[in-house]
Design an enzyme around this catalytic site. Structure first.
Site, PDB file in Angstrom:
ATOM      1  N   ALA A   1       0.675  -1.060  -0.312  1.00 22.66           N
ATOM      2  CA  ALA A   1       0.007  -0.143   0.063  1.00 22.66           C
ATOM      3  C   ALA A   1       0.550   1.130  -0.419  1.00 22.66           C
ATOM      4  CB  ALA A   1      -0.668   0.034   1.326  1.00 22.66           C
ATOM      5  N   ASN A   2      -0.262   2.290   0.000  1.00 17.92           N
ATOM      6  CA  ASN A   2       0.876   3.695   0.818  1.00 17.92           C
ATOM      7  C   ASN A   2       0.303   3.970   1.333  1.00 17.92           C
ATOM      8  OD1 ASN A   2      -0.813   5.527  -1.056  1.00 17.92           O
ATOM      9  ND2 ASN A   2      -0.168   4.248  -2.561  1.00 17.92           N
ATOM     10  N   ARG A   3       1.128   5.900   1.828  1.00 21.78           N
ATOM     11  CA  ARG A   3      -0.071   6.870   2.159  1.00 21.78           C
ATOM     12  C   ARG A   3      -0.641   7.279   1.767  1.00 21.78           C
ATOM     13  NH1 ARG A   3       3.360   6.151   6.468  1.00 21.78           N
ATOM     14  NH2 ARG A   3       6.251   5.449   6.399  1.00 21.78           N
TER      15      ARG A   3
ATOM     16  N   ALA B   1      -3.343   7.143  -5.053  1.00 21.14           N
ATOM     17  CA  ALA B   1      -2.269   7.223  -5.635  1.00 21.14           C
ATOM     18  C   ALA B   1      -1.991   5.256  -5.902  1.00 21.14           C
ATOM     19  CB  ALA B   1      -1.992   7.217  -4.165  1.00 21.14           C
TER      20      ALA B   1
END
Ligand code: C5P
Length: 473
Positions: free
Chosen positions: A285-287, A351
């Site tokens: 995942a990402n932030r 994102a």
């Protein structure tokens, strides 16, 4: 567009029901024929006499009335005999009934039986509008293609303030025109413009007639006089209609339609991160928090757009008035975006993970004492922005984001060309942007670069929504 059109106007129970009388008058003035349908709740706020007199046609009220049935006011006749069905005001209860497909009264049965476009103008207390039940009902209705105008933000009858005020009649009139235009494509209608001009002029007149020293008449969503006295059989004069006494002055009426330039437009927004499974319990995942994308969806709704929000996993609620599809992976996000087409514009603020694990495990990967950690082979994810930009049903306007830590503008310009989109919103994510409350962005188009100041994400969203409205105008 309105001339000769047959409008079924359903008035449900709300303190704002008096405004339906003004709407009926404006529709008549624009050349439409209006059949009034008063629900039980609606009849507590305006009288049948008033609605019948102002529409100049027999009124529909009772599912079980043999007389109404004989007069062509049965639910099937009502459902077939109109070009558009307008529910104004649409109470929280009426929206819930519509979402559930209930047909236990005349309005419900006609709404279920109609194949004409349906436009709702919600009106309720702000907390009722924000309640997850109403949000879910609106999502169901929007998904079924029901059009929405409003509600507006402002003072309410209960001395509270917030979103939930019924849109002003000229704004609802404009939305009816936009829906008919969308469903019956053709040249712009001078009749609608004339009707809007007339509405604005009426607002001017009515502004002059507001009782002096009565702030409620100008600000609150309550009539200045008792809701609606019976008006007799003659079409009432301007000042006789309570709605007109409470009407805003001309500039507000004009602003009401100008403030919702995206009515009749459908915009797709992606937001949040994606989660790419490694096994049933682990993911890449990402932030991304989804804050910017969600704010853009909300800002587009505020301008009147029908918004499909395709969001990855975030901790935020769905913005009111959006139809949200909740997805996890990039491939699910792409499928949900393609299912939303056609749209007038797409804003890809998500994102999206660039890579996914080539072979996600069906079972949890076991950690074994002494064994080497597993090696993950990554493969590229589909590029949703590029796919939409080159799609056979390409949105008229495609907007992407570029989150960069180096060479921001050069990278953004290269991305614009590479992905084939129309605009790139470039932001430097080297600081606290990911998950933060503010954003400093540059709008990169084929015509050049605009530098925007550091702003709250909501304000970036408002500016971008306004630019999108300009571009689609
Ligand atoms: O290539 P990059 O990830 O920097 O591009 C960012 C832009 O492309 C964003 O608008 C993002 O939503 C979109 N994007 C996408 N699908 C991907 C990767 C990025 O839609 N797989």
């Amino acid at each position: 567009m309105l001339n000769g059109k047959r409008v079924l106007l359903i008035v449900s129970g709300s303190v704002a029901a008096f405004k339906a009388l003004e709407l009926a008058r404006l529709l008549g003035k624009a050349g439409a024929s209006v059949t009034g349908l008063l629900t039980e709740g609606g009849a507590r706020f305006v009288t049948p006499h008033a609605l019948q007199a102002i529409t100049n046609r027999p009124l529909a009220q009772d599912l079980w009335s043999l007389e109404e049935e004989a007069e062509g006011l049965g639910h099937i006749a009502l459902a077939r005999g109109h070009d558009i069905v307008v529910v104004a005001p649409a109470s929280a209860d009426r929206l819930a009934r519509m979402a559930a497909g209930m047909a236990d009264d005349l309005a419900g049965a006609a709404l279920l039986a109609t194949t004409a476009p349906v436009l709702v103008a919600p009106a309720m207390n702000w907390a009722m509008w924000a309640h997850p039940a109403t949000v879910a009902n609106m999502a169901i209705l929007a998904n079924r293609g029901v059009h929405v105008v409003g509600p507006e933000d402002g003072p309410m009858a209960e001395a509270e303030s917030g979103p939930g005020r019924l849109s002003e009649p000229p704004a609802i009139l404009a939305a009816i025109g936009a829906v008919l235009e969308e469903t019956l494509p053709g040249p712009a209608d001078p009749g609608l413009e004339a009707a809007l001009d007339a509405a604005i002029a009426a607002g001017e007149d009515a502004g002059g007639m507001a009782p002096p020293g009565n702030p409620a008449a100008e600000d609150a969503d309550v009539p200045a006089a008792p809701a609606a006295a019976p008006l007799g059989s003659a079409t009432p004069a301007l000042g006789d209609v309570p709605a007109l006494r409470a009407a805003r002055p001309a500039e507000n009426a004009a602003a009401a339609s100008a403030a919702r330039p995206l009515v009749g437009r459908h915009v797709l927004v992606t937001s949040g991160p994606t989660h790419e499974p490694i096994d049933p319990v682990r993911y890449l995942a990402n932030r991304s928090s989804g804050r910017q994308g969600h704010a853009i969806a909300a800002a587009l709704v505020a301008l009147g757009a029908r918004v499909t929000l395709v969001t990855g996993p975030v901790a935020l609620p769905d913005p009111a008035g959006t139809v949200a599809a909740h997805v996890e992976s990039a491939r699910e996000m792409l499928a949900a975006c393609e299912a939303a087409l056609p749209v007038d514009a797409a804003v890809c603020a998500a994102a999206v993970a660039d890579w996914r694990v080539a072979e996600a495990s069906n079972g949890k990967i076991k950690k074994r004492e002494g064994a080497a950690p597993p090696e993950l082979r990554l493969v590229p994810n589909p590029d949703i922005l590029a796919t939409l930009s080159h799609h056979a049903r390409r949105p008229g306007l495609v907007v992407g984001f570029a989150a960069e830590t180096d060479d921001l503008l050069a990278n953004a310009q290269a991305k614009l060309a590479r992905k084939g989109c129309d605009w790139i919103v470039a932001n430097d994510v080297s600081g606290d942007v990911m998950g933060g409350a503010e954003n400093r962005v540059h709008l990169v188009t084929r015509d050049g670069i605009e530098d925007w100041p550091r702003l709250p994400k909501e304000e970036v969203a408002r500016r971008l929504a306004a630019r999108i409205a300009e571009a689609l105008a």
